[in-house]
Design a protein around this motif. Structure first.
Motif, PDB file in Angstrom:
ATOM      1  N   UNK A  14       0.841  -1.180   0.000  1.00 23.27           N
ATOM      2  CA  UNK A  14       0.000   0.000   0.000  1.00 23.27           C
ATOM      3  C   UNK A  14       0.894   1.255   0.000  1.00 23.27           C
ATOM      4  N   UNK A  15       0.625   2.361  -0.626  1.00 19.00           N
ATOM      5  CA  UNK A  15      -0.577   2.642  -1.404  1.00 19.00           C
ATOM      6  C   UNK A  15      -0.431   2.298  -2.892  1.00 19.00           C
ATOM      7  N   UNK A  16       0.688   1.658  -3.259  1.00 19.35           N
ATOM      8  CA  UNK A  16       0.880   1.358  -4.682  1.00 19.35           C
ATOM      9  C   UNK A  16      -0.128   0.331  -5.154  1.00 19.35           C
ATOM     10  N   UNK A  17      -0.205  -0.768  -4.401  1.00 21.68           N
ATOM     11  CA  UNK A  17      -1.146  -1.817  -4.764  1.00 21.68           C
ATOM     12  C   UNK A  17      -1.462  -2.638  -3.525  1.00 21.68           C
ATOM     13  N   UNK A  52       0.442  -0.575 -12.068  1.00 20.82           N
ATOM     14  CA  UNK A  52       1.416   0.338 -11.458  1.00 20.82           C
ATOM     15  C   UNK A  52       2.014   1.285 -12.491  1.00 20.82           C
ATOM     16  N   UNK A  53       2.079   0.813 -13.721  1.00 25.94           N
ATOM     17  CA  UNK A  53       2.731   1.617 -14.769  1.00 25.94           C
ATOM     18  C   UNK A  53       1.959   2.899 -15.059  1.00 25.94           C
ATOM     19  N   UNK A  54       0.649   2.872 -14.741  1.00 24.41           N
ATOM     20  CA  UNK A  54      -0.171   4.061 -14.993  1.00 24.41           C
ATOM     21  C   UNK A  54      -0.058   5.089 -13.870  1.00 24.41           C
ATOM     22  N   UNK A  99      -0.241 -11.107 -16.234  1.00 24.07           N
ATOM     23  CA  UNK A  99      -1.280 -11.255 -15.214  1.00 24.07           C
ATOM     24  C   UNK A  99      -1.524  -9.923 -14.530  1.00 24.07           C
ATOM     25  N   UNK A 100      -2.559  -9.200 -14.956  1.00 27.76           N
ATOM     26  CA  UNK A 100      -2.752  -7.835 -14.469  1.00 27.76           C
ATOM     27  C   UNK A 100      -3.078  -7.736 -12.983  1.00 27.76           C
ATOM     28  N   UNK A 101      -3.632  -8.828 -12.405  1.00 27.41           N
ATOM     29  CA  UNK A 101      -3.989  -8.742 -10.987  1.00 27.41           C
ATOM     30  C   UNK A 101      -2.857  -9.251 -10.116  1.00 27.41           C
ATOM     31  N   UNK A 102      -2.862  -8.818  -8.860  1.00 22.00           N
ATOM     32  CA  UNK A 102      -1.835  -9.292  -7.931  1.00 22.00           C
ATOM     33  C   UNK A 102      -1.960 -10.814  -7.803  1.00 22.00           C
ATOM     34  N   UNK A 103      -3.162 -11.274  -7.493  1.00 22.88           N
ATOM     35  CA  UNK A 103      -3.411 -12.713  -7.383  1.00 22.88           C
ATOM     36  C   UNK A 103      -4.461 -13.059  -8.439  1.00 22.88           C
ATOM     37  N   UNK A 104      -4.091 -13.942  -9.358  1.00 21.89           N
ATOM     38  CA  UNK A 104      -5.020 -14.236 -10.453  1.00 21.89           C
ATOM     39  C   UNK A 104      -6.027 -15.294 -10.049  1.00 21.89           C
ATOM     40  N   UNK A 105      -5.773 -15.994  -8.935  1.00 27.47           N
ATOM     41  CA  UNK A 105      -6.632 -17.108  -8.560  1.00 27.47           C
ATOM     42  C   UNK A 105      -6.138 -18.405  -9.182  1.00 27.47           C
TER      43      UNK A 105
END
Ligand code: ADP
Length: 483
Positions: A14-17, A52-54, A99-105
């Motif tokens: 936090x606060x990045x992601x 994060x790149x944005x 994989x755009x999400x931290x945890x893709x499942x």
């Protein structure tokens, strides 16, 4: 004394992601450590997730690294940025971009991503010529770095003096499904180790096997981990490591969580001005479409919708106390079955509002306006919601386990003068319902309730004490090595 170099690896900060409590910890502990008088050189390493790149930070490219893989090397690109005074290194590369999400499942995919990240982070330290005294990894995602360090350091002079600490934020997440990824990146299964056979290829167990020290995020959970009910099948193995295992309670980021100047709150307040929060309650009732009445106790739950969190116990418990006066707001996202049950409760009753999303700003308003926060976790390594609740005058009602038990003092006859919340023992709906009844009784006496709130607001949940303990553990690790 020389300033220690700490390589801090995490999947979120936090606060990045941020997805959950790990993000809170990785977002606050490094900064507090750097602020201690000894000012250790803590640097945080994160995967460079596409979102994060944005963000508006200047990311400076620092290195390109080839990470060996069975199908041929994969290129990692490293970037640097100083954020809130903390040096951050970001690792980019195909497995992370995919994989755009931290945890893709999908742990196969996440296993590839996090193993790639872990190995690249170690290589980056080498390229930078920045020899960490401590590699501090978190959970299964970055445990492969601990295991790799253990494998390479006997033959690699660069890492010869680096010691490792693995912090367990959530034990049952062992990284099932990631075995193939470890193998593909050249990390072998353990063989004839003290681990159970079934765990010898999994990232978290391998990290726990290889780490010089292990800790978890409360003393209560450190003890529970050694028992079959909480040990995720590793309890016998963990008992072999008990002299290297400790519990350090998480702190709270007191800047992010400060009702006195929280910009998300319509009205700010502190220990001397608790009555001012009634306006937040009124506005929250209005925002949620609930009946506006200060006398109606507003119960809240803010949670990942996960079986761990005992979310399934809540609808049934609330039905059991339908004869009493209360309102409820549920904010959470996760398991579709648990989401459905919460949605159903909302449909059944106009006094329940269920919001199925991740919404930080709304979470702040709920902490700042509700009366009681329900935390019926089956297990809870530390838990932050109870601490945030107390700091915001939203009294916690929680299952007596792990960090919840360590941080909440139960309200019952005789001890009510120093109590800060309500605890219950059994993970079932009737025990939860009984505890809510108890809390509602106290709520009906506003003088007693104010006492509970005030004591909660006065608790010290700052990171400093815990950060000192981490520093002592780092010192212990390096000292132990110099002996
Ligand atoms: P865990 O890390 O197991 O999810 P913690 O209690 O340690 O649980 O931390 C949860 C953090 O995530 C808290 O800061 C809590 O307020 C926040 N949180 C959980 N769910 C939501 C949500 N749906 N919206 C906003 N914040 C949430």
């Amino acid at each position: 004394m020389k300033s220690l170099k700490i390589q801090f690896l995490a999947a979120e900060a936090d606060p990045l992601i941020k997805v959950g409590g790990l993000g809170d910890v990785a977002g606050s502990l490094p900064g507090v450590l750097r602020g201690l008088p000894e000012s250790p050189d803590v640097r945080v390493f994160l995967p460079f997730y596409p979102p994060l790149k944005d963000q508006a930070h200047h990311y400076e490219p620092v290195a390109g690294i080839e990470i060996p893989h069975q199908d041929g090397p994969i290129l990692a690109q490293a970037f640097f940025s100083e954020i809130r005074g903390i040096p951050f290194y970001f690792i980019d590369g195909e497995p992370i971009a995919a994989s755009p999400q931290v945890y893709s499942g999908d742990n196969q995919q996440d296993g590839t991503k996090f193993t790639f990240f872990s190995l690249a982070a170690l290589e980056l330290a080498k390229i930078l010529g920045w020899k960490p005294d401590i590699l501090h990894a978190q959970d299964w995602h970055t445990a492969p770095a601990v295991y790799d360090l253990h494998l390479v350091r006997t033959n690699d002079p660069f890492f010869q003096d680096t010691r490792s600490l693995l912090t367990v934020h959530n034990l049952p997440y062992l990284g099932h499904g990631a075995e193939g990824a470890l193998h593909a990146f050249g990390l072998p299964r353990a063989h004839l180790s003290p681990l159970p056979d079934w765990a010898e290829g999994l990232p978290l167990p391998l990290g726990l096997l290889a780490a010089d020290k292990i800790n978890t995020v409360s003393s209560g959970y450190a003890e529970e981990m050694l028992t079959p009910a909480f040990g995720a099948g590793l309890e016998s193995f963990l008992r072999t490591r008990v002299k290297d295992l400790s519990g350090i309670l998480n702190g709270l980021d007191l800047e992010t969580w400060n009702p006195e100047n929280d910009p998300a709150l319509p009205v700010n307040y502190g220990p001397g001005t608790i009555t001012a929060r009634s306006e937040n309650k009124r506005l929250l009732q209005e925002e949620l479409g609930l009946e506006i009445d200060p006398r109606l106790p507003l119960l809240a739950m803010i949670n990942r919708m996960d079986y761990q969190k005992g979310v399934d116990l809540v609808p049934e418990a609330l039905r059991m106390i339908s004869g009493l006066e209360w309102q409820a707001v549920i904010l959470g996202t996760g398991d579709p079955t648990l989401e459905d049950a919460a949605r159903q409760l909302d449909l059944e009753s106009p006094r329940v509002k269920t919001i199925l999303k991740f919404d930080s700003s709304l979470a702040h308003r709920i902490y700042g306006g509700s009366d009681l926060i329900l935390i019926p976790s089956r297990y809870e390594p530390c838990g932050l919601t109870q601490m945030i609740g107390m700091r915001y005058g939203c009294v916690p009602l929680a299952r007596s386990t792990g960090g919840l038990k360590d941080t909440i003092r139960d309200y019952h006859a005789g001890t009510s003068r120093n109590s800060t919340g309500f605890l219950f023992e059994d993970a079932d709906s009737s025990s939860l319902a009984m505890a809510i009844r108890r809390a509602l009784e106290v709520f009906s006496d506003q003088r007693r309730w104010r006492g509970l709130q005030r004591r909660g607001l006065q608790q010290d949940f700052s990171w400093e004490k815990s950060a000192e303990k981490y520093l002592a553990l780092y010192r212990d690790l390096t000292g132990a090595h110099q002996d």
